[in-house]
Design an enzyme around this catalytic site. Structure first.
Site, PDB file in Angstrom:
ATOM      1  N   TYR A  54     -46.378 103.682  71.183  1.00 60.61           N
ATOM      2  CA  TYR A  54     -47.153 103.253  72.335  1.00 60.61           C
ATOM      3  C   TYR A  54     -48.288 102.328  71.876  1.00 60.61           C
ATOM      4  CZ  TYR A  54     -44.939 107.019  75.068  1.00 60.61           C
ATOM      5  OH  TYR A  54     -44.043 107.845  75.705  1.00 60.61           O
TER       6      TYR A  54
ATOM      7  N   GLY B 131     -36.498 104.385  89.687  1.00 62.00           N
ATOM      8  CA  GLY B 131     -35.373 104.416  88.749  1.00 62.00           C
ATOM      9  C   GLY B 131     -35.909 104.236  87.347  1.00 62.00           C
TER      10      GLY B 131
ATOM     11  N   VAL C 139     -42.352 102.027  91.659  1.00 60.63           N
ATOM     12  CA  VAL C 139     -42.529 103.363  92.217  1.00 60.63           C
ATOM     13  C   VAL C 139     -41.910 103.454  93.611  1.00 60.63           C
ATOM     14  CG1 VAL C 139     -44.643 103.739  90.897  1.00 60.63           C
ATOM     15  CG2 VAL C 139     -44.786 102.792  93.195  1.00 60.63           C
ATOM     16  N   PHE C 140     -41.549 104.658  94.006  1.00 60.09           N
ATOM     17  CA  PHE C 140     -40.977 104.860  95.340  1.00 60.09           C
ATOM     18  C   PHE C 140     -42.061 105.101  96.382  1.00 60.09           C
ATOM     19  CE2 PHE C 140     -40.831 109.015  93.178  1.00 60.09           C
ATOM     20  CZ  PHE C 140     -41.544 109.812  94.064  1.00 60.09           C
TER      21      PHE C 140
END
Length: 310
Positions: free
Chosen positions: A52, A225, A230-231
């Site tokens: 990261y 997904g 984002v949903f």
């Protein structure tokens, strides 16, 4: 914040975790504000990885530079990191040498004498379980790593490691959200002829982890997904968001708390790994730690996310 004893350890952990993969470019004060907000919400568990950041161990080092933890502050936190991905090639490496090198690098970057939990990141197809076991034994005996786990591993891959590794594998970090839920979807629609959802793709990973006291850590809990947005609030999921908004109003919490609760409500006692760098979103998500969604509400979210409930 709901807490529990992480099976295979003596750690008391929250069921919401703060992931720190996006802090490389944040200022000291921004990092401290993010961590302070998490701590105020009851989150004492922080997730890292050697890859990261813009450079190897970049986010681990940024965290340590910003936080400058005292020994007593360090003891109040659970620090988890990962090893095994090599961005520049050969892509994945679970060799003894790489695991030891990675952990030593993480310890130096984090400015700590020990890592609470080390996860093997994505599976290495060329893994030699005896090499992993040798590395784990050395790290455990030296006190550099206290517990071990995996990420993105199937039951078969975990069993292969367990053939040689003597320490319990306490966690498996896996992608899971209400819109990306193959871990649970196949089981719901098992044995349904002609239904794509019923095709077994996850090899019973969730049930396997529950049977073997391996805590599932859900990453990308708000992604639609695989890193494609984002949903929450997305026009692609109008029916799901209508349900989430209704439940948010009912429970008097932000929508992100309801999305978190869809995971924490599951009896597998999973941890939700947040990837946001917004203190407001961290505080909001934490409110879903112990939100008492009913079975009907949980399944309604699942169905409106696009999954079949026979």
């Amino acid at each position: 914040m709901k807490t529990f004893t992480l099976p295979g350890t003596d750690l008391t952990v929250p069921n919401v975790v703060l992931g720190l993969m996006r802090i490389q470019e944040k200022t000291d004060e921004e990092v401290r504000d993010l961590v302070r907000t998490a701590r105020d919400a009851g989150i004492s568990f922080f997730d890292h990885a050697d890859v990261y950041g813009s450079a190897l161990h970049g986010c681990e080092k940024r965290f340590a530079e910003a936080m400058r933890l005292t020994s007593s502050e360090r003891e109040q936190m659970v620090l988890q990191t990962k090893a095994g991905i090599v961005r520049e090639g050969p892509y994945f490496d679970f060799s003894y040498e790489h695991i030891i090198e990675s952990v030593n690098g993480s310890l130096a970057a984090l400015g700590t004498d020990y890592i609470d939990i080390l996860l093997l990141h994505r599976p290495d197809a060329l893994v030699e379980p005896d090499e992993v076991a040798r590395a784990f034994d050395e790290l455990s005996a030296s006190g550099k790593v206290r517990s071990f786990g995996v990420s993105n591993h199937t039951p078969g891959q975990i069993e292969l490691l367990r053939k040689s590794v003597s320490q319990p594998l306490v966690a498996n970090q896996l992608q899971l959200s209400v819109t990306h839920a193959p871990l649970v979807a196949q089981g719901v629609a098992a044995n349904m002829q002609g239904l794509d959802q019923s095709i077994s793709r996850d090899s019973g990973t969730l049930d396997y982890c529950r049977l073997n006291d391996i805590t599932v850590q859900a990453w990308s809990p708000f992604q639609a997904g695989f890193f494609n947005g984002v949903f929450l609030g997305s026009p692609d999921y109008p029916e799901l968001n209508a349900v989430i908004d209704r439940l948010a109003k009912k429970y008097d919490v932000p929508a992100i708390a309801v999305a978190t609760a869809w995971i924490t409500r599951h009896p597998a006692q999973m941890q939700v790994v947040l990837g946001t760098t917004s203190p407001e979103r961290v505080a909001g998500a934490a409110l879903g730690s112990d939100l008492p969604l009913t079975r009907a509400e949980w399944y309604e979210m699942f169905r409106t996310a696009g999954y079949t409930v026979p």
